[in-house]
Design a protein around this motif. Structure first.
Motif, PDB file in Angstrom:
ATOM      1  N   HIS A 275       0.838  -1.204   0.000  1.00 18.29           N
ATOM      2  CA  HIS A 275       0.000   0.000   0.000  1.00 18.29           C
ATOM      3  C   HIS A 275       0.870   1.249   0.000  1.00 18.29           C
ATOM      4  CE1 HIS A 275      -4.166  -1.341   1.754  1.00 18.29           C
ATOM      5  NE2 HIS A 275      -4.130  -1.363   0.451  1.00 18.29           N
ATOM      6  N   ASN A 276       1.793   1.273   0.951  1.00 20.58           N
ATOM      7  CA  ASN A 276       2.633   2.450   1.137  1.00 20.58           C
ATOM      8  C   ASN A 276       3.601   2.681   0.002  1.00 20.58           C
ATOM      9  OD1 ASN A 276       2.422   4.055   3.648  1.00 20.58           O
ATOM     10  ND2 ASN A 276       2.355   2.004   4.537  1.00 20.58           N
ATOM     11  N   GLN A 277       4.190   1.593  -0.472  1.00 17.62           N
ATOM     12  CA  GLN A 277       5.271   1.736  -1.462  1.00 17.62           C
ATOM     13  C   GLN A 277       4.777   1.981  -2.875  1.00 17.62           C
ATOM     14  OE1 GLN A 277       7.851  -1.615  -1.632  1.00 17.62           O
ATOM     15  NE2 GLN A 277       8.941  -1.081   0.225  1.00 17.62           N
ATOM     16  N   LYS A 278       3.667   1.359  -3.236  1.00 16.58           N
ATOM     17  CA  LYS A 278       3.291   1.469  -4.653  1.00 16.58           C
ATOM     18  C   LYS A 278       1.808   1.745  -4.903  1.00 16.58           C
ATOM     19  CE  LYS A 278       3.649  -3.586  -4.805  1.00 16.58           C
ATOM     20  NZ  LYS A 278       4.327  -4.763  -5.297  1.00 16.58           N
ATOM     21  N   TRP A 279       0.888   0.981  -4.265  1.00 14.26           N
ATOM     22  CA  TRP A 279      -0.520   1.133  -4.667  1.00 14.26           C
ATOM     23  C   TRP A 279      -1.064   2.524  -4.377  1.00 14.26           C
ATOM     24  CZ3 TRP A 279      -1.151  -2.237  -8.081  1.00 14.26           C
ATOM     25  CH2 TRP A 279      -0.770  -3.571  -7.921  1.00 14.26           C
ATOM     26  N   PHE A 280      -0.578   3.166  -3.301  1.00 16.09           N
ATOM     27  CA  PHE A 280      -1.021   4.528  -3.003  1.00 16.09           C
ATOM     28  C   PHE A 280      -0.860   5.417  -4.243  1.00 16.09           C
ATOM     29  CE2 PHE A 280       0.627   8.651  -0.925  1.00 16.09           C
ATOM     30  CZ  PHE A 280      -0.621   9.245  -0.947  1.00 16.09           C
ATOM     31  N   TYR A 281       0.298   5.316  -4.847  1.00 14.80           N
ATOM     32  CA  TYR A 281       0.627   6.201  -5.968  1.00 14.80           C
ATOM     33  C   TYR A 281      -0.163   5.841  -7.226  1.00 14.80           C
ATOM     34  CZ  TYR A 281       4.166   7.380  -2.660  1.00 14.80           C
ATOM     35  OH  TYR A 281       4.782   7.785  -1.508  1.00 14.80           O
ATOM     36  N   GLY A 282      -0.367   4.551  -7.420  1.00 14.04           N
ATOM     37  CA  GLY A 282      -1.175   4.123  -8.556  1.00 14.04           C
ATOM     38  C   GLY A 282      -2.627   4.522  -8.342  1.00 14.04           C
ATOM     39  N   ASP A 283      -3.138   4.264  -7.140  1.00 17.76           N
ATOM     40  CA  ASP A 283      -4.548   4.564  -6.863  1.00 17.76           C
ATOM     41  C   ASP A 283      -4.852   6.042  -7.122  1.00 17.76           C
ATOM     42  OD1 ASP A 283      -4.746   1.929  -6.143  1.00 17.76           O
ATOM     43  OD2 ASP A 283      -5.095   2.287  -4.009  1.00 17.76           O
ATOM     44  N   VAL A 284      -3.987   6.924  -6.625  1.00 18.06           N
ATOM     45  CA  VAL A 284      -4.268   8.360  -6.783  1.00 18.06           C
ATOM     46  C   VAL A 284      -4.210   8.760  -8.257  1.00 18.06           C
ATOM     47  CG1 VAL A 284      -3.510  10.702  -6.202  1.00 18.06           C
ATOM     48  CG2 VAL A 284      -3.391   8.892  -4.472  1.00 18.06           C
ATOM     49  N   GLN A 285      -3.222   8.239  -8.971  1.00 14.93           N
ATOM     50  CA  GLN A 285      -3.050   8.714 -10.348  1.00 14.93           C
ATOM     51  C   GLN A 285      -3.979   8.016 -11.345  1.00 14.93           C
ATOM     52  OE1 GLN A 285       1.461   8.493  -9.964  1.00 14.93           O
ATOM     53  NE2 GLN A 285       1.196  10.259 -11.277  1.00 14.93           N
ATOM     54  N   VAL A 286      -4.488   6.836 -10.976  1.00 14.29           N
ATOM     55  CA  VAL A 286      -5.423   6.155 -11.879  1.00 14.29           C
ATOM     56  C   VAL A 286      -6.871   6.478 -11.488  1.00 14.29           C
ATOM     57  CG1 VAL A 286      -6.255   3.916 -12.720  1.00 14.29           C
ATOM     58  CG2 VAL A 286      -3.808   4.262 -12.340  1.00 14.29           C
ATOM     59  N   ARG A 287      -7.149   6.530 -10.159  1.00 17.23           N
ATOM     60  CA  ARG A 287      -8.536   6.741  -9.725  1.00 17.23           C
ATOM     61  C   ARG A 287      -8.862   8.196  -9.425  1.00 17.23           C
ATOM     62  NH1 ARG A 287      -8.125   1.765  -5.441  1.00 17.23           N
ATOM     63  NH2 ARG A 287      -8.509   0.075  -6.886  1.00 17.23           N
ATOM     64  N   GLY A 288      -7.837   8.969  -9.068  1.00 17.09           N
ATOM     65  CA  GLY A 288      -8.060  10.407  -8.861  1.00 17.09           C
ATOM     66  C   GLY A 288      -8.388  10.810  -7.436  1.00 17.09           C
ATOM     67  N   TYR A 289      -8.154   9.947  -6.471  1.00 18.37           N
ATOM     68  CA  TYR A 289      -8.376  10.344  -5.074  1.00 18.37           C
ATOM     69  C   TYR A 289      -7.554   9.455  -4.147  1.00 18.37           C
ATOM     70  CZ  TYR A 289     -11.617   6.419  -5.509  1.00 18.37           C
ATOM     71  OH  TYR A 289     -12.161   5.196  -5.765  1.00 18.37           O
ATOM     72  N   TYR A 290      -7.371   9.950  -2.901  1.00 16.53           N
ATOM     73  CA  TYR A 290      -6.577   9.197  -1.923  1.00 16.53           C
ATOM     74  C   TYR A 290      -7.362   7.967  -1.444  1.00 16.53           C
ATOM     75  CZ  TYR A 290      -2.670  12.457  -1.123  1.00 16.53           C
ATOM     76  OH  TYR A 290      -1.532  13.203  -1.263  1.00 16.53           O
ATOM     77  N   PRO A 291      -6.704   6.816  -1.301  1.00 18.45           N
ATOM     78  CA  PRO A 291      -7.392   5.633  -0.776  1.00 18.45           C
ATOM     79  C   PRO A 291      -7.756   5.822   0.700  1.00 18.45           C
ATOM     80  CG  PRO A 291      -5.041   5.201  -1.062  1.00 18.45           C
ATOM     81  CD  PRO A 291      -5.300   6.559  -1.640  1.00 18.45           C
TER      82      PRO A 291
END
Ligand code: BGP
Length: 492
Positions: A275-291
């Motif tokens: 979550h911390n290392q990679k998905w956070f950054y993908g989630d924000v840039q693909v979905r448009g909001y913070y998880p």
């Protein structure tokens, strides 16, 4: 056929590690130009020489925290590997020719922010810098190669780092926006593929990004992350508005991550790390909001991000067209690593994976991890993917006739291309391209070494700056040529 027609095959580099000519053609100094060489095998970090607020000088490791008010300087008596790098600035025609000969149809390259705006925030762009890349892109197109341009790859203007705390400040964010808009406008029609911010997940808060006190001041580190997301979303939105043909991707260092065992505690540890290392950054840039977990974490820690009106919306409007990532290795995580009583071996971070071998620099060699990644990313986002870095950093021996027999690199490439093939053919993932890292030898970002080579083309340059910069084809060059010219069919 496994790979679709028009699949993008190429190679990747970054200006700060490749171009050299660090003050030529009107270029200004960047943070990367103030980093010395290090030694990755013996764990000697790259260093900054810093002028402290009281006027004294001190050295800091490249990932150390630099105190507020201190300024990184460039010392005339110190050797800095980026200043010459492997001299793309004076070899660009020859190098693009070699790419074409290798069968590439895409060239991942980055624009040096300080070649366009020498201080980062100048009123007018530097025409000589703009013209340089224009010539490069035209030459690529002439030879049937699509440029794939990284807007910001580890080259924060030194002025913005020293005076404005890099990406932690709004001033730098606004300067980035002007820079992005300038290059989208200038290269309209010449460049159709873009990446916003290189490895945004490891680039978020250390001095490479110009930010002081990035460890002790979590509030600031989180503000820097937000500013980077806004910068990226702005670039996506502006890039689409300026030319609807533009395809714009994010760029994440996406190593595979594993739990050490089936102990649920290890499994959960891996989830949190991922979550911390990679998905956070993908989630924000693909979905448009913070998880949700990140929102909770910020609340819990009392961190309040300073947002300008419209920025939440901008994150949604600036979601990316494709997911691109670097893949070199995997890491393994345990809830109680101290109980495993080990530290040496193939761990970059995390604990040693007993199933994997590692490179001389301790990076695990794990081709299947790439297929795991492609599946996980595809399952999560369902947008096209591109592998924009992959490769083996190794010590090469150049023979008297210029040849390099790098069978170890061919082996690494073959295994990784095989799993890409499997992921496309058997798993049905949407993969659009592959640009292995440092297709031609460049300076290592992590260690500043030249001897850590990834290239299919050898460049005569060593760790002390000796060499005539001549280029020669390694055995891997001919291997990649065969793969590329057969559209990935012939990989044996
Ligand atoms: C990534 C960077 C590249 C590149 C690569 C290899 O982190 O995006 O700039 O250098 O890794 O790393 P290194 O050069 O440290 O071997």
């Amino acid at each position: 056929m496994s790979f679709p027609k028009g699949f993008l095959w190429g190679g990747a580099t970054a200006a700060n590690q490749y171009e050299g000519a660090y003050l030529e053609g009107g270029k200004g100094p960047a943070v990367a130009d103030a980093l010395t060489g290090g030694d990755g095998i013996h764990n000697i970090p790259r260093k900054f020489i810093v002028e402290m607020p009281d006027g004294t000088r001190k050295e800091f490791g490249s990932r150390d925290e630099i105190p507020e008010g201190a300024k990184a300087i460039i010392d005339p008596d110190t050797y800095y590997p980026s200043h010459m790098a492997t001299d793309f600035y004076h070899h660009w025609k020859e190098d693009i020719g070699l790419m074409a000969e290798m069968g590439c149809n895409v060239n991942r390259i980055s624009i040096n922010w300080t070649r366009i705006f020498p201080n980062g925030d100048d009123a007018e762009p530097n025409e000589e810098g703009l013209k340089f890349y224009e010539d490069v892109f035209k030459e690529c197109r002439r030879l049937g190669i699509e440029p794939l341009v990284t807007i910001y790859h580890f080259d924060m203007p030194l002025h913005l780092a020293n005076e404005y705390d890099g990406m932690a400040s709004r001033h730098t964010l606004e300067a980035f926006k002007r820079y992005a808009k300038t290059i989208f406008t200038r290269y309209k029609g010449l460049v159709h593929y873009w990446l916003t911010i290189n490895e945004i997940n490891i680039n978020t808060n250390f001095m490479m990004n110009g930010v002081h006190e990035h460890i002790s001041n979590k509030q600031k580190a989180e503000q820097c992350r937000w500013n980077l997301f806004v910068a990226s979303a702005y670039a996506v939105k502006a890039g689409h508005e300026i030319d609807p043909e533009n395809k714009i991707g994010l760029m994440i260092a996406h190593g595979a991550t594993y739990p050490y065992s089936c102990n649920p505690e290890d499994v959960f540890e891996e989830i949190e790390v991922a979550h911390n290392q990679k998905w956070f950054y993908g989630d924000v840039q693909v979905r448009g909001y913070y998880p949700a977990w990140k929102v909770k974490e910020l609340e819990r820690e009392g961190i309040v991000i300073q947002k300008e009106p419209g920025e939440d919306e901008l994150l949604k409007e600036g979601t990316v067209d494709f997911y691109s990532f670097s893949y070199y290795s995997s890491s393994t995580y345990a809830a109680h690593p101290e109980k495993l009583g080990e530290s040496a071996g193939n761990m970059v971070r995390g604990v040693k994976n007993p199933y994997l071998q590692a490179s001389e620099w301790g990076w695990t060699i794990d081709p299947l991890g790439l297929r795991i990644n492609l599946n996980q990313i595809w399952d999560r986002y369902q947008i096209p993917m591109m592998i924009v870095e992959n490769g083996l950093g190794a010590i090469d021996k150049r023979e008297a006739d210029g040849s390099v027999h790098d069978t170890y690199r061919i082996d690494y490439m073959r295994k990784h291309i095989q799993v890409m093939k499997d992921a496309v053919e058997k798993d049905g993932v949407d993969l659009m391209g592959y640009t292995p890292w440092g297709w031609i030898d460049v300076v290592s970002a992590g260690t500043g070494e030249m001897r850590k080579r990834y290239g299919f083309v050898y460049v005569d340059m060593d760790d002390e700056g000796h060499g005539d910069m001549s280029r020669s084809r390694k055995d891997s060059f001919y291997y990649m040529q065969k793969v590329y010219k057969s559209n990935g069919e012939d990989i044996d």
